[in-house]
Design a protein around this motif. Structure first.
Motif, PDB file in Angstrom:
ATOM      1  N   LYS A   4      20.608  51.770  39.947  1.00  0.00           N
ATOM      2  CA  LYS A   4      21.275  52.034  38.672  1.00  0.00           C
ATOM      3  C   LYS A   4      22.595  51.279  38.591  1.00  0.00           C
ATOM      4  CE  LYS A   4      24.157  55.924  39.819  1.00  0.00           C
ATOM      5  NZ  LYS A   4      24.991  56.835  39.103  1.00  0.00           N
ATOM      6  N   GLU A   5      23.018  51.033  37.364  1.00  0.00           N
ATOM      7  CA  GLU A   5      24.326  50.432  37.123  1.00  0.00           C
ATOM      8  C   GLU A   5      25.398  51.472  37.428  1.00  0.00           C
ATOM      9  OE1 GLU A   5      24.992  47.249  36.131  1.00  0.00           O
ATOM     10  OE2 GLU A   5      22.857  46.771  36.094  1.00  0.00           O
ATOM     11  N   MET A   6      26.491  51.020  38.002  1.00  0.00           N
ATOM     12  CA  MET A   6      27.599  51.925  38.299  1.00  0.00           C
ATOM     13  C   MET A   6      28.655  51.828  37.204  1.00  0.00           C
ATOM     14  SD  MET A   6      27.872  51.135  42.404  1.00  0.00           S
ATOM     15  CE  MET A   6      29.557  51.607  42.488  1.00  0.00           C
ATOM     16  N   SER A   7      29.346  52.935  36.949  1.00  0.00           N
ATOM     17  CA  SER A   7      30.457  52.942  35.993  1.00  0.00           C
ATOM     18  C   SER A   7      31.665  52.233  36.608  1.00  0.00           C
ATOM     19  CB  SER A   7      30.841  54.380  35.649  1.00  0.00           C
ATOM     20  OG  SER A   7      31.421  55.007  36.790  1.00  0.00           O
ATOM     21  N   ARG A   8      32.634  51.913  35.791  1.00  0.00           N
ATOM     22  CA  ARG A   8      33.870  51.305  36.292  1.00  0.00           C
ATOM     23  C   ARG A   8      34.544  52.258  37.288  1.00  0.00           C
ATOM     24  NH1 ARG A   8      37.438  46.612  35.508  1.00  0.00           N
ATOM     25  NH2 ARG A   8      39.302  47.261  36.588  1.00  0.00           N
ATOM     26  N   HIS A   9      34.529  53.524  37.005  1.00  0.00           N
ATOM     27  CA  HIS A   9      35.120  54.518  37.909  1.00  0.00           C
ATOM     28  C   HIS A   9      34.417  54.510  39.271  1.00  0.00           C
ATOM     29  CE1 HIS A   9      36.975  58.212  39.322  1.00  0.00           C
ATOM     30  NE2 HIS A   9      35.766  58.658  39.608  1.00  0.00           N
ATOM     31  N   ASP A  10      33.070  54.495  39.268  1.00  0.00           N
ATOM     32  CA  ASP A  10      32.310  54.463  40.525  1.00  0.00           C
ATOM     33  C   ASP A  10      32.565  53.174  41.293  1.00  0.00           C
ATOM     34  OD1 ASP A  10      31.267  56.977  40.023  1.00  0.00           O
ATOM     35  OD2 ASP A  10      29.381  56.209  39.205  1.00  0.00           O
ATOM     36  N   CYS A  11      32.657  52.050  40.559  1.00  0.00           N
ATOM     37  CA  CYS A  11      32.967  50.769  41.213  1.00  0.00           C
ATOM     38  C   CYS A  11      34.344  50.839  41.871  1.00  0.00           C
ATOM     39  CB  CYS A  11      32.939  49.625  40.201  1.00  0.00           C
ATOM     40  SG  CYS A  11      31.309  49.190  39.580  1.00  0.00           S
ATOM     41  N   SER A  12      35.317  51.369  41.146  1.00  0.00           N
ATOM     42  CA  SER A  12      36.677  51.495  41.693  1.00  0.00           C
ATOM     43  C   SER A  12      36.702  52.354  42.947  1.00  0.00           C
ATOM     44  CB  SER A  12      37.622  52.092  40.645  1.00  0.00           C
ATOM     45  OG  SER A  12      37.843  51.187  39.606  1.00  0.00           O
ATOM     46  N   SER A  13      35.889  53.398  42.983  1.00  0.00           N
ATOM     47  CA  SER A  13      35.824  54.257  44.170  1.00  0.00           C
ATOM     48  C   SER A  13      35.309  53.492  45.380  1.00  0.00           C
ATOM     49  CB  SER A  13      34.922  55.466  43.908  1.00  0.00           C
ATOM     50  OG  SER A  13      35.490  56.293  42.930  1.00  0.00           O
ATOM     51  N   VAL A  14      34.291  52.668  45.195  1.00  0.00           N
ATOM     52  CA  VAL A  14      33.762  51.853  46.301  1.00  0.00           C
ATOM     53  C   VAL A  14      34.829  50.880  46.787  1.00  0.00           C
ATOM     54  CG1 VAL A  14      32.067  50.066  46.925  1.00  0.00           C
ATOM     55  CG2 VAL A  14      31.354  52.074  45.612  1.00  0.00           C
ATOM     56  N   VAL A  15      35.521  50.238  45.855  1.00  0.00           N
ATOM     57  CA  VAL A  15      36.563  49.271  46.223  1.00  0.00           C
ATOM     58  C   VAL A  15      37.712  49.982  46.935  1.00  0.00           C
ATOM     59  CG1 VAL A  15      38.216  47.581  45.327  1.00  0.00           C
ATOM     60  CG2 VAL A  15      35.909  47.697  44.365  1.00  0.00           C
ATOM     61  N   GLN A  16      38.108  51.151  46.446  1.00  0.00           N
ATOM     62  CA  GLN A  16      39.210  51.910  47.055  1.00  0.00           C
ATOM     63  C   GLN A  16      38.866  52.325  48.488  1.00  0.00           C
ATOM     64  OE1 GLN A  16      42.233  52.544  45.365  1.00  0.00           O
ATOM     65  NE2 GLN A  16      42.891  53.061  47.417  1.00  0.00           N
ATOM     66  N   GLU A  17      37.636  52.717  48.724  1.00  0.00           N
ATOM     67  CA  GLU A  17      37.225  53.185  50.050  1.00  0.00           C
ATOM     68  C   GLU A  17      37.018  52.041  51.037  1.00  0.00           C
ATOM     69  OE1 GLU A  17      33.769  55.600  49.372  1.00  0.00           O
ATOM     70  OE2 GLU A  17      34.895  56.960  48.061  1.00  0.00           O
ATOM     71  N   GLY A  18      36.764  50.848  50.538  1.00  0.00           N
ATOM     72  CA  GLY A  18      36.497  49.711  51.412  1.00  0.00           C
ATOM     73  C   GLY A  18      37.757  49.018  51.878  1.00  0.00           C
ATOM     74  N   HIS A  19      37.569  48.030  52.739  1.00  0.00           N
ATOM     75  CA  HIS A  19      38.703  47.221  53.168  1.00  0.00           C
ATOM     76  C   HIS A  19      38.312  45.782  53.506  1.00  0.00           C
ATOM     77  CE1 HIS A  19      37.181  48.706  57.024  1.00  0.00           C
ATOM     78  NE2 HIS A  19      37.703  47.624  57.539  1.00  0.00           N
ATOM     79  N   VAL A  20      37.003  45.488  53.502  1.00  0.00           N
ATOM     80  CA  VAL A  20      36.551  44.112  53.748  1.00  0.00           C
ATOM     81  C   VAL A  20      35.670  43.681  52.584  1.00  0.00           C
ATOM     82  CG1 VAL A  20      35.202  42.589  55.246  1.00  0.00           C
ATOM     83  CG2 VAL A  20      36.651  44.349  56.257  1.00  0.00           C
ATOM     84  N   ALA A  21      35.925  42.482  52.087  1.00  0.00           N
ATOM     85  CA  ALA A  21      35.136  41.910  50.992  1.00  0.00           C
ATOM     86  C   ALA A  21      34.706  40.511  51.371  1.00  0.00           C
ATOM     87  CB  ALA A  21      35.968  41.860  49.710  1.00  0.00           C
TER      88      ALA A  21
END
Length: 152
Positions: A4-21
């Motif tokens: 499924k497509e993620m909302s902007r809020h859900d995307c931000s949560s993944v980015v906030q929790e991560g540290h490597v891109a």
């Protein structure tokens, strides 16, 4: 499994929790992808690097793309960010943002990896040519794969 497509809020949560891109840049129709450690604040990602190919290329073409993943037990989330590179000088107009980037990144263990490591021995110098940069987020999208419709 359901994708499924993620909302902007859900995307931000993944980015906030991560540290490597994975950071992708492009020059003369040649792509280049490297891992970076980042910190997320506001509408920006902040990162550290030593001079090299990615910095040279981003100075010439500041349009970049990043991909950040999260996974656990057969489920995954993937976020793609389109953004614009901005080098943060330690003096002048970017001084405050330079200090902000440093303060965010230094909270992470080994925050200077992989941007500060090179595969070949480096000269020892009294001057360290490190730099901080930001990626201004222009667009952020994501997808998630999970076992049920109600996954988040």
């Amino acid at each position: 499994m359901i994708v499924k497509e993620m909302s902007r809020h859900d995307c931000s949560s993944v980015v906030q929790e991560g540290h490597v891109a994975c950071l992708a840049c492009c020059l003369d129709d040649k792509p280049y992808v490297v891992p970076i450690t980042y910190a997320y604040s506001g509408n920006c990602l902040y990162a550290f690097s030593m001079p090299g190919r990615k910095i040279d290329w981003m100075r010439k073409n500041p349009n970049v793309c990043l991909q950040i993943d999260a996974s656990s037990e057969g489920e995954w989330k993937s976020v793609v960010i389109y953004g614009r590179y901005q080098e943060l000088a330690p003096t002048g107009q970017w001084h405050r943002e330079y200090l902000h980037a440093w303060s965010l990144l230094e909270k992470r263990v080994n925050w200077w990896e992989p941007g500060g490591l090179k595969p070949a021995p480096q000269e020892v110098s009294g001057h360290y040519p490190h730099l901080f940069f930001s990626i201004d987020i222009l667009e952020m999208t994501g997808r998630a794969c999970c076992a049920s419709e109600t996954c988040n």
